[in-house]
Design an enzyme around this catalytic site. Structure first.
Site, short mmCIF file in Angstrom:
data_model
loop_
_atom_site.label_atom_id
_atom_site.label_comp_id
_atom_site.label_asym_id
_atom_site.label_seq_id
_atom_site.Cartn_x
_atom_site.Cartn_y
_atom_site.Cartn_z
N GLU A 12 99.48 -19.45 -7.55
CA GLU A 12 99.17 -19.07 -6.16
C GLU A 12 99.13 -20.28 -5.22
O GLU A 12 98.34 -20.32 -4.27
CB GLU A 12 97.85 -18.29 -6.08
CG GLU A 12 97.80 -17.03 -6.90
CD GLU A 12 98.84 -15.98 -6.53
OE1 GLU A 12 99.48 -16.10 -5.46
OE2 GLU A 12 99.03 -15.06 -7.33
C1 LIG Z 1 100.54 -19.06 -15.52
C2 LIG Z 1 101.37 -18.91 -14.31
C3 LIG Z 1 101.48 -17.68 -13.69
C4 LIG Z 1 102.33 -17.53 -12.59
N1 LIG Z 1 102.50 -16.27 -12.08
C5 LIG Z 1 103.43 -16.09 -11.09
C6 LIG Z 1 103.74 -14.79 -10.62
O1 LIG Z 1 103.18 -13.79 -11.09
N2 LIG Z 1 104.69 -14.66 -9.66
C7 LIG Z 1 105.32 -15.73 -9.13
O2 LIG Z 1 106.17 -15.54 -8.28
N3 LIG Z 1 105.04 -17.00 -9.55
C8 LIG Z 1 104.12 -17.19 -10.53
N4 LIG Z 1 103.86 -18.46 -10.98
C9 LIG Z 1 104.53 -19.58 -10.38
C10 LIG Z 1 103.58 -20.45 -9.54
O3 LIG Z 1 103.24 -19.82 -8.35
C11 LIG Z 1 104.27 -21.80 -9.34
O4 LIG Z 1 104.30 -22.43 -10.59
C12 LIG Z 1 103.57 -22.66 -8.32
O5 LIG Z 1 103.66 -22.12 -7.04
C13 LIG Z 1 104.14 -24.08 -8.32
O6 LIG Z 1 105.52 -24.08 -8.23
P1 LIG Z 1 106.39 -24.91 -9.28
O7 LIG Z 1 105.92 -24.57 -10.63
O8 LIG Z 1 107.81 -24.74 -8.97
O9 LIG Z 1 105.96 -26.40 -9.03
P2 LIG Z 1 106.62 -27.42 -7.98
O10 LIG Z 1 106.76 -26.74 -6.68
O11 LIG Z 1 107.81 -28.03 -8.61
O12 LIG Z 1 105.47 -28.46 -7.86
C14 LIG Z 1 105.34 -29.59 -8.73
C15 LIG Z 1 104.32 -30.56 -8.14
O13 LIG Z 1 104.81 -31.05 -6.88
C16 LIG Z 1 103.90 -30.83 -5.85
N5 LIG Z 1 104.63 -30.46 -4.64
C17 LIG Z 1 105.65 -29.58 -4.52
N6 LIG Z 1 106.06 -29.50 -3.26
C18 LIG Z 1 105.26 -30.32 -2.55
C19 LIG Z 1 105.18 -30.68 -1.17
N7 LIG Z 1 105.98 -30.14 -0.26
N8 LIG Z 1 104.24 -31.57 -0.80
C20 LIG Z 1 103.39 -32.12 -1.70
N9 LIG Z 1 103.44 -31.83 -3.00
C21 LIG Z 1 104.37 -30.95 -3.41
C22 LIG Z 1 103.04 -29.69 -6.31
O14 LIG Z 1 101.75 -29.73 -5.70
C23 LIG Z 1 102.99 -29.91 -7.82
O15 LIG Z 1 101.94 -30.79 -8.13
C24 LIG Z 1 103.02 -18.63 -12.08
C25 LIG Z 1 102.87 -19.87 -12.68
C26 LIG Z 1 102.07 -20.02 -13.79
C27 LIG Z 1 102.00 -21.35 -14.45
#
Ligand SMILES: Cc1cc2nc3c(=O)[nH]c(=O)nc-3n(C[C@H](O)[C@H](O)[C@H](O)COP(=O)(O)OP(=O)(O)OC[C@H]3O[C@@H](n4cnc5c(N)ncnc54)[C@H](O)[C@@H]3O)c2cc1C
Ligand SMILES: Cc1cc2nc3c(=O)[nH]c(=O)nc-3n(C[C@H](O)[C@H](O)[C@H](O)COP(=O)(O)OP(=O)(O)OC[C@H]3O[C@@H](n4cnc5c(N)ncnc54)[C@H](O)[C@@H]3O)c2cc1C
Lengths: 599, 276
Positions: free
Chosen positions: A439
Site C-alpha cells: 500500500e
Molecule cells: C506482500 C505484498 C502484498 C501486495 N499486495 C498487492 C496487491 O494486492 N495489489 C497490488 O496491486 N500490489 C500489491 N503489492 C505490491 C506493492 O504495493 C508494491 O510492492 C509496493 O507499492 C512497492 O512497489 P515495488 O515493489 O515495485 O517497489 P519499487 O517501487 O521498486 O520501490 C523500491 C524502493 O524504491 C523506493 N522508491 C520507489 N520510487 C520512489 C520515488 N519516486 N521516490 C523515492 N523512493 C522511491 C521505494 O520506497 C522502495 O524503497 C503487494 C506487495 C507485497 C510485498
C-alpha cells in the site's frame, strides 16, 4: 487454548472512554446502533479469533500456499472465515445503508479487524480485501455492475482483490501498461501482466473479482489515462460462470505473512479476458485512492495487531522465565528471578506497549475522524476529512516502522528461544516486516505527507493538526501530574512547526529536491509527535478514569496505562531531536552523494 | 416446536488463576472475574437452534427458542448475546448467585416451564464452575417428564426425539416423547449431531461449535423481548437447602523428581503414587 493476543480492556478504553463511540449513535447515520451492538461485535471478533483464526496460525506459515493446476491452494480455514464474515454481515458492516451495508461506525469495525489481525494477520486480510474491493465497486460502479458482483462478495463467496502493481509500475502507478480495448458489446478486452496481487485465484472462494487498473487504448499518458475495471476470474453469464482468461502464473515465496499468497497474473493470454469499466474512463487512480487511503490505515492497524500479539507472547515468557538475579544480590544460593524483574526487560516490554497502544490510538483517531465526518456538515465535516487525510500516511507508517522494532524487542525478550521456531516470536518478526512496503512504501508515504498533504491549500490541514494537538495540550495543562508532559509535547510541536517552516521555505525557493530529500525523516518526526499526542490523550482519559472511583481491576488498568504513557514521553518522544536537527540542516548530503560514491 | 434453554453464567474458565478465596474460606471472591455463558449451556442453545430450523436455511426460524437465566442484572448481557445468536425471547429471574442452589434453580425452572409450556427443555449436562450435574435431572423429576442426559446426538421424530447418550461403555440410545428434558454433552455440536424434522438426512453443518451471531441479528437483539421475574414469585419462600461449608484452593503442585531408571519409576508409581 488460544493465547491472549490483544488487550480487550484497552480496546474498550479507546473506543468508549477515549473516543466515546457510543455518542456517535446519537447521530445519523449511526442511530441504528448502540453500545450493545458494539460489545457483541467485539465479542464475535474475539470468538472468531480464538476459534477460526488462531488454531492454524503456525501451520499456515509452515505450509504456505502453492499453485496447483492454475489455482492457489490456501488454508481451508480461510473458507471458514470468509463464510462467517459473509453470513455474519461483517464484510459490508461499515458500508452505508444505501449501498446495502449496516453502517456500523468504522472505528468499531476497525477494532473488530484489529482483533482478527492479532489472532492471525494472514487470514484476516481475505475478508478485508473483499470489503475494500466491494466498497470501491459500490462507490463508483454502475448499479447493474454492482448487482452482478456485490451480493456474492458481501456473502463471502467471491474473493475481491486489488490489481494495481506491474513489473515496471510499483511505486510509480502512472507507468501502468495493462491495456483495455473497447468492444461493441459493452465490455473491454484486457491484456497485460500484474504482479504481487494478494489473494488472487485461490481455491477457498468460488470466484475472484479483481478490481484492476488499466489504460484504455489511446488514453493520455500518466495518471490521467488510467481507468478502473472489474475483471472477474470467471465471468457471470446467463449460463453460469465462464472462464475469463485470468491466469495465475506464479506465487511468490515471501519472508513472512505467508498464509496470504501474492501472485503473478497474466491477463488475456487467449484474447478473451473481459473487463467492465467502473465509473468514468481515466478516473481509475482517483477512485483507487479512496480505497487505498482506507487500506493504508488498515496496514497501520495490521502492524499494530501483530506487535500486540508479539507483546503478549513476550510478556508471558518474561513472567515465566527464571534467569539471573537482581543486580544488587548475586548470591548463587538464591533462586533465579523471572526476567520481568530486570530493568532492561521491563524497558523492552514498555517499549512494545508504547508502540502498540500509541499506534492503535492513532489509527482509531483516524477512523473516528472518518465517522465524525459522516455525522457532520459543512466546515466541521471538512475539518475532519482534512485531518484524516493528513494523518493517514502517519497512521500507516509510524505503526509499520515501529512495529518492526517492537516485535524485534519482543523476540529479544526470549533470548535464544526468540530466534527459534519453538515460540511464535520469530514468525511475528517475519510477518510484521511487510507493512512498510505494501500500500505504498514508507518513502512514498513520506512524499505524500510532506509534498502534498502538509503544503496543500496553504497548509490548511497542517494548521488544523497544530490546533488539535494544541487543544489537547491546553487541556492537559489543567490535569494534575500532566503539566510537564504537556510542556514537553508543546516543545516537540514547536520543533515540528519550525522544521515544517524551514522545509516549506525551501519549496518556496524552488528547491524541490532539497525540500523532499529527507521526507522520510519528516514523516518520522511527524508520526512521533502525532503518537505522543495520542498518548497525552490516553493519559488524560486514564486520569479521568481514576477520578471516577474505579474498581480495583480498572484502577490497575489506568495506572498501567499511565506508566506506558510516561515511558513514551521519557524514551520515545525525545527521539524526534535527531531527525529534526538533521532536517533543519538541509545540506543536501544524500542528493550530493553521486552514484559512483557507492563503492 | 417450542424450546426453553436454561443458561447459567460462569466465570471464564481461563480466569482460573484469578480466583481468590478469602482467608475465612466462606466464599469465592468473584471480583475482577470475567463472565461468560457456561459452555455446555451454549451447546444447548446451538442444539435448540438446530432443532428449530432447516439446516440449509437457518435464517428462517421454524420454532420458538426461549433463553432463561437466573442472576443479577449483568446477566442480561449474556441473554442479549443468546438473542443475537438466534433465541427469540429471553427471561431473567432476578437473584444473585449466592442465593441459589441446584434445587432452587430446578424449582424456579419448573414454574417457568408450567407458564411457558415448552415441548422441550434443553440445558448443558453440568456447569463448569460447580460441576454438580444436578439441575436437569431434578427438573425432570419435579415435572415428572421423560429425560435424557449427556446427549451427543439428537434426531427429531414424530412427537419426540431419538437421543444418543454418551455413557461409559459407549452410546446408549433413548427415545423420549415430548414434553421432555434433555441435557447435552460436548459432541452435540459436531456437524451432523442434531437433525430437526426439516433438515435433510445427511446434511452437515459447516462448523462444529456454537454459531456466530450475525451483525443484523446483533442489531435486532436489543429489540427482542426480555422479561424479568422475581425469584420469590416463582419459588415462594423456599430457601437454600445446601450450604457451602468451606472453600479451599487445591494444594500447589510439588516439584517433580528425576528417576534414574524404569525400575525406580515403577517402584515409585507402586509405592508412592499408588498408581499401579
Ligand atoms: C506482500 C505484498 C502484498 C501486495 N499486495 C498487492 C496487491 O494486492 N495489489 C497490488 O496491486 N500490489 C500489491 N503489492 C505490491 C506493492 O504495493 C508494491 O510492492 C509496493 O507499492 C512497492 O512497489 P515495488 O515493489 O515495485 O517497489 P519499487 O517501487 O521498486 O520501490 C523500491 C524502493 O524504491 C523506493 N522508491 C520507489 N520510487 C520512489 C520515488 N519516486 N521516490 C523515492 N523512493 C522511491 C521505494 O520506497 C522502495 O524503497 C503487494 C506487495 C507485497 C510485498
Ligand atoms: C543461533 C544460536 C546459536 C547459539 N550457539 C550457541 C553455542 O554454540 N554454544 C552455547 O553454549 N550457546 C549457544 N547459544 C545460546 C546463546 O548464547 C543464548 O541463547 C544467549 O546467551 C541467551 O541466553 P538465553 O537464550 O537463555 O536467554 P535468557 O538468558 O533467558 O534471556 C532472555 C532475556 O532476558 C534478558 N536477561 C537475562 N538475564 C538478565 C539479567 N540478569 N539482567 C537483564 N536482562 C537479563 C536477556 O537479555 C534476554 O533479553 C546459541 C543461541 C542461538 C539462538
Amino acid at each position: 487454548m488460544a493465547p491472549t493476543v490483544i488487550d480487550a480492556r484497552n480496546l474498550e478504553f479507546l473506543l468508549y472512554e477515549q473516543f466515546g463511540v457510543e455518542s456517535l449513535t446519537e447521530h445519523a447515520p449511526f442511530t441504528d446502533h448502540s453500545r450493545e451492538t458494539f460489545d457483541l461485535a467485539l465479542a464475535t471478533a474475539h470468538k472468531l479469533g480464538r476459534e477460526v483464526l488462531w488454531p492454524p496460525f503456525r501451520e499456515m506459515d509452515q505450509e504456505p500456499p502453492v499453485l496447483i493446476d492454475g489455482r492457489v491452494r490456501v488454508h481451508p480455514s480461510i473458507r471458514a472465515l470468509l463464510r462467517e464474515c459473509g453470513q455474519g454481515g461483517w464484510i459490508n458492516a461499515d458500508v452505508p445503508v444505501a449501498h446495502g451495508g449496516l453502517q456500523i461506525p468504522r472505528t468499531v469495525m476497525t477494532a473488530f479487524r484489529a482483533i482478527l489481525a492479532a489472532a492471525n494477520y494472514s487470514t484476516s486480510v481475505f475478508p478485508a480485501l473483499t470489503a475494500g474491493a466491494a466498497h470501491l465497486l459500490a462507490s463508483f460502479g454502475a448499479e447493474e455492475l454492482g448487482a452482478l458482483y456485490l451480493p456474492k462478495m458481501y456473502a463471502g463467496e467471491w474473493q475481491g482483490t486489488m490489481a494495481l502493481t506491474e513489473p515496471q509500475a510499483g511505486s510509480s502507478l502512472s507507468d501502468i501498461r495493462t491495456r483495455a480495448t473497447p468492444t461493441t458489446e459493452g465490455h473491454y478486452l484486457i491484456h497485460g501482466q500484474k504482479i504481487f496481487i494478494s489473494a488472487a485465484r485461490h481455491d477457498q472462494a468460488e470466484n475472484g473479482v479483481n478490481l484492476l487498473l488499466a489504460r484504455i487504448d489511446g488514453a493520455p499518458a500518466g495518471v490521467k489515462g488510467i481507468s478502473l475495471f472489474v475483471v472477474p476470474d470467471r465471468r457471470p453469464t446467463d449460463s453460469g460462470l465462464v472462464d475469463n482468461d485470468v491466469t495465475c502464473t506464479s506465487v511468490y515465496h515471501k519472508v513472512g505473512y505467508r498464509g496470504a499468497p501474492i501472485t503473478q497474473l497474466s491477463l488475456g493470454d487467449a484474447g478473451d479476458c473481459r473487463g467492465w469499466l467502473v465509473g468514468q474512463p481515466h478516473s481509475g487512480l482517483r477512485y483507487m485512492f479512496q480505497m487505498m487511503n482506507e487500506a493504508r490505515i488498515e496496514v497501520g492497524l495490521g502492524a499494530t495487531a501483530i506487535a500486540s500479539a508479539a507483546y503478549h507472547a513476550a510478556l508471558d515468557y518474561a513472567r515465566h522465565r527464571p534467569q539471573g538475579r537482581p543486580i544488587t544480590s548475586k548470591d548463587p544460593a538464591q533462586a533465579q528471578v523471572p526476567i520481568i524483574e530486570h530493568a532492561d526487560v521491563k524497558r523492552m516490554l514498555l517499549f512494545q506497549r508504547a508502540v502498540v497502544e500509541g499506534s492503535l490510538s492513532l489509527v482509531l483517531q483516524c477512523t473516528h475522524y472518518s465517522d465524525l465526518a459522516q455525522t457532520l456538515q459543512g466546515d466541521a465535516r471538512e475539518r475532519c476529512e482534512l485531518l484524516l487525510d493528513l494523518l493517514t500516511p502517519a497512521a500507516k507508517s509510524y505503526p509499520a516502522e515501529q512495529a518492526i522494532l517492537a516485535v524485534s524487542q519482543g523476540l529479544q525478550c526470549l533470548g535464544g528461544y526468540g530466534y527459534c521456531a519453538d515460540f511464535a516470536l520469530e514468525q511475528y518478526y517475519r510477518d510484521v516486516r511487510i507493512h512498510t512496503i505494501h500500500e505504498g512504501t514508507t518513502g512514498i508515504q513520506a512524499l505524500d505527507l510532506l509534498g502534498r498533504k502538509v503544503v496543500r491549500d496553504g497548509g490548511k490541514a497542517m494548521f488544523l493538526f497544530l490546533d488539535e494537538v494544541g487543544t489537547s495540550i491546553s487541556e492537559a495543562r489543567g490535569v494534575a501530574g500532566l503539566g510537564a508532559h504537556a510542556a514537553q509535547l508543546q516543545a516537540a510541536l514547536d520543533r515540528l512547526t519550525a522544521v515544517t517552516q524551514h522545509l516549506t521555505g525551501l519549496a518556496l525557493e524552488g528547491k524541490i529536491d532539497l525540500f523532499l530529500a529527507d521526507a522520510t525523516l519528516y514523516l518520522e518526526v511527524f508520526g512521533t509527535v502525532a503518537v505522543a499526542w495520542q498518548w497525552l490523550r490516553q493519559a488524560m482519559t486514564a486520569e479521568r478514569g481514576l477520578e471516577r472511583d474505579p474498581s480495583e481491576a480498572d484502577a490497575r488498568f489506568y495506572r498501567s496505562k499511565l506508566s506506558a504513557f510516561r515511558f513514551f514521553f521519557a524514551y520515545e518522544l525525545p527521539k524526534v531531536e535527531g531527525p529534526a536537527a538533521r532536517l533543519l540542516d538541509s545540506d543536501g548530503l544524500t542528493l550530493k552523494t553521486e552514484e559512483e560514491l557507492f563503492a | 416446536m417450542k424450546i426453553l434453554v436454561a443458561l447459567k453464567r460462569v466465570a471464564d474458565p481461563a480466569n482460573h488463576n484469578k480466583v481468590k478465596i478469602p482467608a475465612a474460606g466462606d466464599k469465592i471472591d468473584t471480583a475482577g472475574l470475567e463472565w461468560q455463558i457456561n459452555p455446555f449451556d451454549l451447546y444447548a442453545l446451538e442444539t435448540a437452534l438446530r432443532l428449530t430450523e432447516d439446516g440449509k436455511a437457518p435464517k428462517t426460524r421454524l420454532g420458538e427458542v426461549v433463553a432463561v437465566t437466573l442472576g443479577p442484572a449483568e446477566t442480561e448481557t449474556n441473554l442479549r448475546s443468546a438473542l443475537a445468536t438466534g433465541a427469540d425471547r429471553a427471561i431473567r429471574v432476578d437473584t444473585t448467585d449466592d442465593a441459589l442452589d441446584g434445587r432452587l434453580v430446578a424449582a424456579a425452572l419448573q414454574k417457568l416451564v408450567e407458564e411457558e409450556k415448552p415441548d422441550l427443555v434443553l440445558m448443558g449436562k453440568q456447569v463448569v464452575d460447580g460441576e454438580n450435574n444436578y439441575v436437569g435431572q431434578a427438573l425432570a423429576e419435579l415435572l415428572d417428564w421423560p429425560m435424557a442426559t449427556f446427549a451427543a446426538t439428537i434426531k427429531e421424530e414424530a412427537g419426540g426425539l431419538l437421543v444418543g447418550r454418551e455413557v461409559d461403555g459407549g452410546v446408549s440410545t433413548l427415545r423420549v416423547k415430548f414434553p421432555a428434558v434433555v441435557t447435552v454433552d460436548l459432541r452435540i455440536v459436531a456437524p451432523d449431531s442434531v437433525r430437526s424434522s426439516k433438515t435433510a438426512e445427511g446434511f452437515k453443518y459447516p462448523y462444529e461449535e456454537v454459531r456466530f451471531a450475525p451483525l443484523p441479528a446483533i442489531m435486532q437483539a436489543k429489540k427482542k423481548p426480555l422479561a424479568v421475574k422475581k425469584l420469590a414469585d416463582l419459588v415462594g419462600g423456599a430457601t437454600l437447602s445446601s450450604k457451602y461449608v468451606k472453600f479451599e484452593a487445591p494444594p500447589a503442585r510439588k516439584a517433580g523428581v528425576k528417576v534414574k531408571d524404569v525400575q525406580e519409576l515403577v517402584q515409585k508409581l507402586a509405592t508412592e503414587a499408588k498408581a499401579i
